[in-house]
Design an enzyme around this catalytic site. Structure first.
Site, short mmCIF file in Angstrom:
data_model
loop_
_atom_site.label_atom_id
_atom_site.label_comp_id
_atom_site.label_asym_id
_atom_site.label_seq_id
_atom_site.Cartn_x
_atom_site.Cartn_y
_atom_site.Cartn_z
N LYS A 236 -6.20 0.45 4.90
CA LYS A 236 -7.02 -0.72 4.64
C LYS A 236 -8.13 -0.33 3.66
O LYS A 236 -8.81 0.68 3.85
CB LYS A 236 -7.64 -1.24 5.94
CG LYS A 236 -6.63 -1.81 6.94
CD LYS A 236 -6.09 -3.15 6.48
CE LYS A 236 -5.29 -3.83 7.58
NZ LYS A 236 -4.77 -5.15 7.16
N LYS B 171 5.29 -12.78 9.18
CA LYS B 171 4.51 -12.72 10.41
C LYS B 171 4.75 -14.00 11.19
O LYS B 171 4.64 -15.10 10.65
CB LYS B 171 3.01 -12.59 10.10
CG LYS B 171 2.59 -11.26 9.51
CD LYS B 171 1.08 -11.24 9.25
CE LYS B 171 0.62 -9.92 8.69
NZ LYS B 171 -0.83 -9.94 8.36
#
Length: 329
Positions: free
Chosen positions: A150, A246
């Site tokens: 990230k 997702k």
């Protein structure tokens, strides 16, 4: 006995802060849906996401609005038009899959014509911190097959270099969570090659990615926030090389399966991702994971305590939940 639906808010504390470009999470707020029909019971979970205008309250309101329809016997195909894609529909859709599997005494995998989920490599995440702290975090998981890094727009070069140095053999996914702009993406291309990054995930905001149609990336770029359902794919295929499926974006396994198949038909690579969630979200996503090139389903690994019988991490390999947890008799 008539069919009944129950929906509730469950909160799962995280074992440590989950920091990304968009903010910091210390707990996962889930909507748990339970549908009972006679002696059979099906469960599903959705994670409302503020990025998409969702909250626990609005998700529960959406489910309450369709309660009469579900309790009257509506099926998964009806949901595709009765509810918008999102966490609320995901929870109801997956509960119906689970219920149907128990009623038919068949697994969801068999119903969908897919292999039974098995142990597979799944990304472990290094969250945003100082480069030194990220290097330490990466060193702890350096033997994992796949690491997600990230980053934000502040110090991505130092962060990526630190993780790559600490974990020289792992595949790397770099995820700015929409925090970059076109200039940063172009500037970072040589570094991504140098650090042998395998995938760059949604670097720029959805809705500000049209320029990608004219861009030749050094490493594949994956659409995440830009892709929700199969209808998005014609545009996505012109801008990205990979689509991240997702269930909380697609609104359940039913649409996610259609999205994954359509993406493959268009020549796109596939990634399976998740929100920070319990294993009840991950169990249905494992069916998409078995079709995918990249798997990122470590949401439950961040919880202080998961649902009993859930998935388990084994050094970067995700082990399926216990038999009967979800989607099997």
């Amino acid at each position: 006995m008539r069919r009944t639906l129950d929906a509730q808010h469950d909160r799962f504390a995280l074992s440590r802060p989950f920091r990304i470009a968009r903010g910091v999470k210390t707990a996962a707020d889930a909507i748990t849906v339970t549908i009972r029909d006679g002696s059979a019971l099906g469960r599903g979970e959705g994670i409302p996401y503020p990025r998409y205008g969702e909250s626990v309250e609005t998700a529960l309101e959406v489910i309450e609005a369709v309660r009469p329809l579900i309790e009257a016997g509506a099926d998964r195909q009806t949901l595709l038009t009765a509810m918008k894609p999102g966490a609320a529909r995901n929870a109801v859709d997956c509960a119906l899959w689970d219920l149907e599997a128990r009623q038919q005494e068949r697994s969801v995998a068999a119903m969908a014509g897919l292999p039974t989920p098995a142990r597979l490599p799944s990304a472990l995440t290094v969250v945003i911190d100082t480069a030194e702290a990220m290097a330490r975090a990466a060193a702890d998981i350096a033997e994992a097959p796949l690491i997600k890094v990230k980053v934000d727009a502040e110090a991505p070069e130092a962060q990526i270099r630190a993780v790559r140095t600490a974990a020289p053999r792992a595949q790397l996914i770099v995820d700015p969570n929409e925090s970059w702009d076109e200039a940063i993406v172009r500037q970072m291309q040589p570094l991504l090659l140098e650090c042998q990054v395998d995938l760059l995930e949604q670097p720029v905001p959805a809705g500000e990615d049209a320029w990608l149609e004219r861009f030749q990336p050094a490493v594949p770029i994956c659409a995440d926030e830009s892709v929700h359902v199969a209808a998005d794919l014609p545009t996505i295929a012109r801008r990205y090389q990979v689509a991240n499926v997702k269930l909380d974006k697609s609104g359940g396994l039913t649409e996610a399966l259609q999205l994954a198949q359509a993406a493959r038909e268009l020549g796109l690579g596939l990634m399976t991702g998740c929100m920070v969630s319990s294993s009840l979200s991950i169990a249905p996503a494992l069916l998409i994971a078995g079709m995918s090139d990249f798997v990122d389903l470590d949401g439950p690994i961040w919880l202080a305590e998961d649902r009993p019988g859930g998935v388990r991490d084994d050094g970067g390999y995700l082990c399926p939940p216990a038999p009967g947890f979800w989607g099997s008799p």
